[in-house]
Motif scaffolding. Structure first.
Motif, short mmCIF file in Angstrom:
data_model
loop_
_atom_site.label_atom_id
_atom_site.label_comp_id
_atom_site.label_asym_id
_atom_site.label_seq_id
_atom_site.Cartn_x
_atom_site.Cartn_y
_atom_site.Cartn_z
N SER A 119 0.84 -1.19 0.00
CA SER A 119 0.00 0.00 0.00
C SER A 119 0.88 1.25 0.00
O SER A 119 2.09 1.18 0.25
CB SER A 119 -0.90 0.01 1.23
N ALA A 120 0.27 2.39 -0.28
CA ALA A 120 1.02 3.64 -0.35
C ALA A 120 1.76 3.92 0.96
O ALA A 120 2.95 4.23 0.96
CB ALA A 120 0.08 4.79 -0.70
N ARG A 138 6.54 4.22 12.96
CA ARG A 138 6.61 4.17 11.49
C ARG A 138 5.26 4.52 10.88
O ARG A 138 5.17 5.31 9.94
CB ARG A 138 7.03 2.78 11.01
N ARG A 139 4.21 3.91 11.39
CA ARG A 139 2.87 4.15 10.86
C ARG A 139 2.49 5.62 11.02
O ARG A 139 2.01 6.25 10.06
CB ARG A 139 1.86 3.27 11.61
N ALA A 140 2.73 6.19 12.19
CA ALA A 140 2.36 7.59 12.44
C ALA A 140 3.12 8.53 11.51
O ALA A 140 2.54 9.47 10.95
CB ALA A 140 2.60 7.94 13.90
N ARG A 141 4.40 8.28 11.34
CA ARG A 141 5.21 9.16 10.50
C ARG A 141 4.87 9.00 9.03
O ARG A 141 4.86 9.98 8.26
CB ARG A 141 6.69 8.92 10.76
N ALA A 142 4.56 7.77 8.60
CA ALA A 142 4.19 7.55 7.21
C ALA A 142 2.86 8.23 6.89
O ALA A 142 2.71 8.87 5.85
CB ALA A 142 4.10 6.05 6.92
N ASP A 156 -4.20 3.40 1.84
CA ASP A 156 -4.26 1.96 1.59
C ASP A 156 -4.29 1.58 0.12
O ASP A 156 -4.36 0.40 -0.21
CB ASP A 156 -5.46 1.36 2.32
N ASN A 157 -4.23 2.58 -0.75
CA ASN A 157 -4.18 2.28 -2.18
C ASN A 157 -2.80 1.77 -2.57
O ASN A 157 -1.78 2.28 -2.10
CB ASN A 157 -4.50 3.52 -3.01
N ARG A 158 -2.78 0.80 -3.46
CA ARG A 158 -1.51 0.34 -4.02
C ARG A 158 -1.12 1.24 -5.20
O ARG A 158 -1.97 1.92 -5.77
CB ARG A 158 -1.62 -1.12 -4.45
N PRO A 159 0.17 1.25 -5.56
CA PRO A 159 0.60 2.14 -6.65
C PRO A 159 -0.22 2.02 -7.92
O PRO A 159 -0.50 3.03 -8.57
CB PRO A 159 2.06 1.71 -6.87
N GLN A 167 1.45 8.82 -7.61
CA GLN A 167 2.59 7.94 -7.31
C GLN A 167 3.85 8.75 -7.01
O GLN A 167 4.61 8.41 -6.10
CB GLN A 167 2.84 6.99 -8.48
N GLN A 168 4.05 9.83 -7.75
CA GLN A 168 5.23 10.65 -7.48
C GLN A 168 5.12 11.33 -6.13
O GLN A 168 6.11 11.49 -5.42
CB GLN A 168 5.45 11.68 -8.60
#
Length: 244
Positions: A119-120, A138-142, A156-159, A167-168
């Motif tokens: 996921s993104a 990690r989750r919070a910072r992402a 939760d979207n994949r590329p 995507q960029q």
């Protein structure tokens, strides 16, 4: 060592700037294939201070991408000196170089380099995984990085479910998640339409306003002009803009 190294570039006595973030002197890079040699860089001198936004511009084959790889410690010079925040890169061991690449330098590439099965937000957290940051942080910072680039609703979207521009922006979020001192962007708008290009360049403008040092590699004049300073590379040499 690596944690303190680039930070030292932004302070001196009384908080004044000390060493430049990037300082190259006589840097050459020669590639060899059998008996054939090709000199991609032919004696580059370049200085970039903390907080600068610099575009490196040149046509295909000029040496600008080779220069970016050396700046990002992805490749090493054949000869000459590269000092990163005052430290001679050649004197650093591989552990320090790997730590710098992961924690202190953010990379954005034309091809995005996202893992299609993740996921993104999980793509964004990858530098923190390698840095052994605890999972909740990690989750919070992402998530915070995704929100920062305007994709808080696409966690939760994949590329493959995102547009090229989205995507960029995920790639930019991944570069930012470690709060790097230096952002290296190699043709970041090369695969984008005009609207997405404006969005990504506006994001780089914002990051520069926040004090980040940005080096943007491009062959497009209008993109280069967004930077404070344009360094022009031709035939492996800096032809203008290399020094303050």
């Amino acid at each position: 060592m690596a944690e303190a190294m680039l930070a030292a570039a932004t302070r001196g006595a009384g908080g004044a700037a000390a060493d430049p973030v990037i300082e190259l002197a006589g840097v050459r890079k020669t590639y060899r294939t059998g008996t054939v040699e090709f000199e991609a860089l032919r004696g580059v001198d370049l200085r970039i201070d903390a907080g600068e936004y610099v575009a490196v511009m040149g046509p295909s084959g000029s040496g600008k991408s080779t220069l970016m790889h050396i700046l990002g410690c992805l490749d090493v010079a054949t000869s000459g000196t590269y000092r990163l925040a005052g430290e001679d890169v050649e004197q650093l061991d591989e552990a320090d170089l790997a730590d710098i690449r992961n924690r202190r330098i953010g990379f954005v590439f034309q091809q995005f380099h996202l893992l299609p099965s993740l996921s993104a937000w999980r793509n964004v957290e990858l530098p923190l995984v390698y840095g052994q940051v605890p999972a909740p942080e990690r989750r919070a910072r992402a998530v915070a990085a995704m929100e920062r680039v305007g994709l808080g609703d696409r966690l939760d979207n994949r590329p493959g479910e995102l547009s090229g521009g989205q995507q960029q922006r995920v790639a930019v979020a991944r570069a930012l998640v470690g709060e790097p001192d230096l952002l290296l962007a190699d043709e970041p708008t090369g695969n984008l339409d005009s609207v997405s290009t404006r969005d990504v360049l506006a994001l780089l403008d914002e990051l520069h306003a926040q004090g980040r040092t940005i080096v943007l590699i491009t062959h497009e004049e209008d993109v280069a002009q967004r930077a404070q300073r344009v360094v022009r590379v031709l035939d492996g040499l800096v032809r203008g803009g290399g020094a303050r």
